[in-house]
Design a protein around this motif. Structure first.
Motif, PDB file in Angstrom:
ATOM      1  N   THR A  29      -0.375   0.542   3.552  1.00 46.12           N
ATOM      2  CA  THR A  29       0.353   0.031   4.710  1.00 46.12           C
ATOM      3  C   THR A  29       1.006  -1.304   4.406  1.00 46.12           C
ATOM      4  O   THR A  29       2.176  -1.533   4.751  1.00 46.12           O
ATOM      5  N   THR A  30       0.284  -2.191   3.754  1.00 49.22           N
ATOM      6  CA  THR A  30       0.866  -3.495   3.437  1.00 49.22           C
ATOM      7  C   THR A  30       1.944  -3.387   2.358  1.00 49.22           C
ATOM      8  O   THR A  30       2.890  -4.186   2.339  1.00 49.22           O
ATOM      9  N   GLU A  31       1.847  -2.380   1.493  1.00 46.80           N
ATOM     10  CA  GLU A  31       2.910  -2.189   0.510  1.00 46.80           C
ATOM     11  C   GLU A  31       4.210  -1.780   1.204  1.00 46.80           C
ATOM     12  O   GLU A  31       5.285  -2.297   0.869  1.00 46.80           O
ATOM     13  N   TYR A  32       4.129  -0.865   2.144  1.00 46.26           N
ATOM     14  CA  TYR A  32       5.335  -0.488   2.886  1.00 46.26           C
ATOM     15  C   TYR A  32       5.953  -1.709   3.566  1.00 46.26           C
ATOM     16  O   TYR A  32       7.169  -1.930   3.509  1.00 46.26           O
ATOM     17  N   ASP A  33       5.123  -2.499   4.249  1.00 40.18           N
ATOM     18  CA  ASP A  33       5.647  -3.666   4.957  1.00 40.18           C
ATOM     19  C   ASP A  33       6.305  -4.656   4.003  1.00 40.18           C
ATOM     20  O   ASP A  33       7.241  -5.370   4.389  1.00 40.18           O
ATOM     21  N   THR A  34       5.829  -4.704   2.768  1.00 40.76           N
ATOM     22  CA  THR A  34       6.392  -5.614   1.770  1.00 40.76           C
ATOM     23  C   THR A  34       7.664  -5.051   1.149  1.00 40.76           C
ATOM     24  O   THR A  34       8.642  -5.790   0.924  1.00 40.76           O
ATOM     25  N   PRO A  67     -10.491  15.416   8.097  1.00 36.12           N
ATOM     26  CA  PRO A  67      -9.353  14.537   7.846  1.00 36.12           C
ATOM     27  C   PRO A  67      -9.725  13.057   7.720  1.00 36.12           C
ATOM     28  O   PRO A  67     -10.711  12.592   8.287  1.00 36.12           O
ATOM     29  N   PHE A  68      -8.902  12.323   6.981  1.00 37.79           N
ATOM     30  CA  PHE A  68      -8.988  10.871   6.889  1.00 37.79           C
ATOM     31  C   PHE A  68      -7.578  10.291   6.860  1.00 37.79           C
ATOM     32  O   PHE A  68      -6.702  10.804   6.154  1.00 37.79           O
ATOM     33  N   ILE A  69      -7.366   9.194   7.592  1.00 31.96           N
ATOM     34  CA  ILE A  69      -6.126   8.430   7.464  1.00 31.96           C
ATOM     35  C   ILE A  69      -6.222   7.581   6.203  1.00 31.96           C
ATOM     36  O   ILE A  69      -7.228   6.901   5.966  1.00 31.96           O
ATOM     37  N   VAL A  70      -5.155   7.599   5.379  1.00 32.05           N
ATOM     38  CA  VAL A  70      -5.191   6.875   4.105  1.00 32.05           C
ATOM     39  C   VAL A  70      -3.992   5.933   3.934  1.00 32.05           C
ATOM     40  O   VAL A  70      -3.760   5.412   2.845  1.00 32.05           O
ATOM     41  N   GLY A  71      -3.249   5.692   4.999  1.00 38.28           N
ATOM     42  CA  GLY A  71      -2.118   4.780   4.891  1.00 38.28           C
ATOM     43  C   GLY A  71      -1.177   4.966   6.055  1.00 38.28           C
ATOM     44  O   GLY A  71      -1.329   5.882   6.877  1.00 38.28           O
ATOM     45  N   ASP A  72      -0.186   4.080   6.136  1.00 38.71           N
ATOM     46  CA  ASP A  72       0.800   4.166   7.202  1.00 38.71           C
ATOM     47  C   ASP A  72       2.075   3.483   6.729  1.00 38.71           C
ATOM     48  O   ASP A  72       2.030   2.378   6.183  1.00 38.71           O
ATOM     49  N   SER A  73       3.200   4.159   6.936  1.00 35.29           N
ATOM     50  CA  SER A  73       4.477   3.610   6.476  1.00 35.29           C
ATOM     51  C   SER A  73       5.096   2.646   7.466  1.00 35.29           C
ATOM     52  O   SER A  73       6.188   2.120   7.239  1.00 35.29           O
ATOM     53  N   GLY A  74       4.400   2.373   8.583  1.00 41.97           N
ATOM     54  CA  GLY A  74       4.909   1.412   9.543  1.00 41.97           C
ATOM     55  C   GLY A  74       6.024   1.994  10.392  1.00 41.97           C
ATOM     56  O   GLY A  74       6.274   3.203  10.390  1.00 41.97           O
ATOM     57  N   PRO A  75       6.731   1.153  11.152  1.00 34.34           N
ATOM     58  CA  PRO A  75       7.808   1.653  12.011  1.00 34.34           C
ATOM     59  C   PRO A  75       8.877   2.392  11.201  1.00 34.34           C
ATOM     60  O   PRO A  75       9.370   1.877  10.200  1.00 34.34           O
ATOM     61  N   GLN A  76       9.187   3.593  11.636  1.00 33.42           N
ATOM     62  CA  GLN A  76      10.226   4.372  10.973  1.00 33.42           C
ATOM     63  C   GLN A  76      11.617   3.863  11.368  1.00 33.42           C
ATOM     64  O   GLN A  76      11.772   3.152  12.365  1.00 33.42           O
ATOM     65  N   TRP A  97       4.830  15.944  -1.091  1.00 36.32           N
ATOM     66  CA  TRP A  97       5.784  14.982  -1.638  1.00 36.32           C
ATOM     67  C   TRP A  97       6.232  15.357  -3.053  1.00 36.32           C
ATOM     68  O   TRP A  97       5.433  15.900  -3.826  1.00 36.32           O
ATOM     69  N   PRO A  98       7.452  14.992  -3.422  1.00 36.17           N
ATOM     70  CA  PRO A  98       7.814  15.019  -4.841  1.00 36.17           C
ATOM     71  C   PRO A  98       6.904  14.078  -5.622  1.00 36.17           C
ATOM     72  O   PRO A  98       6.472  13.037  -5.104  1.00 36.17           O
ATOM     73  N   ARG A  99       6.616  14.413  -6.839  1.00 31.41           N
ATOM     74  CA  ARG A  99       5.724  13.600  -7.653  1.00 31.41           C
ATOM     75  C   ARG A  99       6.293  12.186  -7.823  1.00 31.41           C
ATOM     76  O   ARG A  99       7.454  11.987  -8.181  1.00 31.41           O
ATOM     77  N   ASN A 100       5.443  11.194  -7.519  1.00 25.10           N
ATOM     78  CA  ASN A 100       5.758   9.779  -7.716  1.00 25.10           C
ATOM     79  C   ASN A 100       6.923   9.276  -6.876  1.00 25.10           C
ATOM     80  O   ASN A 100       7.553   8.260  -7.207  1.00 25.10           O
ATOM     81  N   LEU A 101       7.232   9.955  -5.754  1.00 24.75           N
ATOM     82  CA  LEU A 101       8.215   9.417  -4.824  1.00 24.75           C
ATOM     83  C   LEU A 101       7.717   8.062  -4.330  1.00 24.75           C
ATOM     84  O   LEU A 101       6.602   7.965  -3.816  1.00 24.75           O
ATOM     85  N   PRO A 102       8.516   6.978  -4.477  1.00 22.74           N
ATOM     86  CA  PRO A 102       8.077   5.666  -3.994  1.00 22.74           C
ATOM     87  C   PRO A 102       7.615   5.740  -2.543  1.00 22.74           C
ATOM     88  O   PRO A 102       8.291   6.305  -1.685  1.00 22.74           O
ATOM     89  N   GLY A 103       6.456   5.192  -2.306  1.00 24.33           N
ATOM     90  CA  GLY A 103       5.825   5.309  -1.001  1.00 24.33           C
ATOM     91  C   GLY A 103       4.820   6.427  -1.011  1.00 24.33           C
ATOM     92  O   GLY A 103       3.759   6.325  -1.650  1.00 24.33           O
ATOM     93  N   PRO A 104       5.093   7.558  -0.352  1.00 28.40           N
ATOM     94  CA  PRO A 104       4.053   8.591  -0.177  1.00 28.40           C
ATOM     95  C   PRO A 104       3.651   9.319  -1.449  1.00 28.40           C
ATOM     96  O   PRO A 104       2.480   9.664  -1.615  1.00 28.40           O
TER      97      PRO A 104
END
Length: 361
Positions: free
Chosen positions: A273-278, A143-152, A36-43
């Motif tokens: 995940t909840t941040e994306y949904d919000t 590996p570990f899952i650390v988040g989810d952006s929800g439905p694309q 990712w680009p540094r500090n891209l909102p979301g990922p």
């Protein structure tokens, strides 16, 4: 946030910064590379949050120094850098690594597949995590899952899509097993890291692009050159973010620091995940009201093409010559089949009832 601020990543750190982990008085420093680009909102922000969380929970015994995409490793090279031990861990998405094995893609998403919460249920209670560990162990990664952006969302299109014929031949930036579905449905698929999507869409090198959803799509500026924003993004009903840790680095950790990493991953999944949904609905409103984006629904004819293609893909993976891919696909499909009816009777019914109540005021 302006695009120029997002992509003003520092390139001052050289490859030497990814040398053997620093050790000082029992303290360990890991070097994280990201796609990712540094500090891209979301990922991009989530990657930094992950690095910070591990340091905080370990009391500073294990710290993580983040290098954004292109600072020392190009985005597509993050997985290989960690597998080779030239970086300690990466923050990315499974969809970027499906050339290694299609089985990897299931842990990120599958077309018409599990939602974020269903996928996390499969991972934690349906046998997904052991399969995840086994697949990535092939490459020397834990590996570990650390988040989810929800439905694309299906993405931004320069021209309106009215039929399946309009879709065929489009040069489309996408990735993962969803991208494979689009390719089989007739698109010319191009996989680009986030920092290259805008220029490709602006120049006409591509006709359309999907990345995440409104929260992360807005700062990329794709709406400046493509005003048609399509839903639903059936290519990714969820999109997991993950960290992958070099296996030798992981094995060298004491047990209590391994627990720190596990707890950090779990807490980050919930928060991210909840941040994306919000944030998604807020950003969508801005795209429409301030930037003149037109929200359009994917034509039903095209959705039917996608559904048929995804079904063929699942059947193919469930009879795959690689026994591990077959096992992953079987486990994923079984969980989806068991979950579907209940989710429609519980969450689906509640959404329908709530919508009717809101419309009545």
């Amino acid at each position: 946030m302006q695009r120029r601020n997002i992509f003003a990543a520092s390139a001052a750190a050289g490859a030497a910064a990814l040398a053997t982990p620093a050790l000082s008085q029992g303290r360990i420093e890991w070097r994280m590379v990201t796609i990712w680009p540094r500090n891209l909102p979301g990922p991009g922000v989530a990657a930094q949050r992950c690095a910070d969380r591990i340091g905080q929970l370990s009391g500073g015994r294990l710290t993580v120094r983040l290098f954004a995409a292109g600072e020392v490793v190009p985005a597509p090279g993050a997985f290989d850098a960690v597998a080779a031990g030239t970086a300690d861990l990466y923050h990315g998405v499974p969809s970027f690594w499906i050339s290694k094995s299609p089985g990897i893609g299931f842990f990120g998403s599958f077309p018409f597949g599990l939602t974020a919460y269903e996928r996390q249920g499969w991972m934690m209670h349906g046998g997904g995590q052991p399969l995840y560990d086994q697949m990535y162990a092939r490459f020397g990664i834990k590996p570990f899952i650390v988040g989810d952006s929800g439905p694309q969302w299906m993405g931004f299109f320069r021209r309106e899509i009215r039929s399946a014929d309009d879709f065929r031949g489009l040069r489309f930036r996408t990735a993962g097993l969803g991208g494979e579905m689009f390719r089989r449905a007739g698109a010319s698929v191009v996989t680009l890291p986030a920092g290259e999507i805008f220029s490709a869409l602006q120049s006409g090198t591509i006709d359309a692009a999907e990345f995440v959803g409104p929260f992360s799509d807005l700062p990329l500026g794709l709406h400046q050159v493509a005003k048609n924003y399509y839903y639903p993004g059936v290519q990714e009903p969820s999109s997991a973010e993950e960290i992958g840790i070099n296996m030798a680095r992981w094995n060298a950790l004491p047990d209590d620091l391994k627990t720190v990493v596990r707890i950090a991953a779990l807490s980050l999944h919930e928060e991210t995940t909840t941040e994306y949904d919000t944030r998604h609905p807020i950003a969508l409103q801005e795209l429409v009201s301030r930037h003149g984006v037109t929200v359009r629904e994917v034509p039903r004819e095209l959705l039917q093409v996608f559904a048929s293609t995804a079904a063929d893909m699942m059947a193919e993976y469930r009879s795959h010559s690689d026994a591990q891919v077959k096992q992953i696909a079987d486990s994923y499909a079984t969980y989806r089949e068991r979950s579907q009816a209940y989710m429609m009777q519980s969450y689906g019914a509640i959404f329908n009832a709530r919508g009717a109540a809101i419309r009545r005021g």
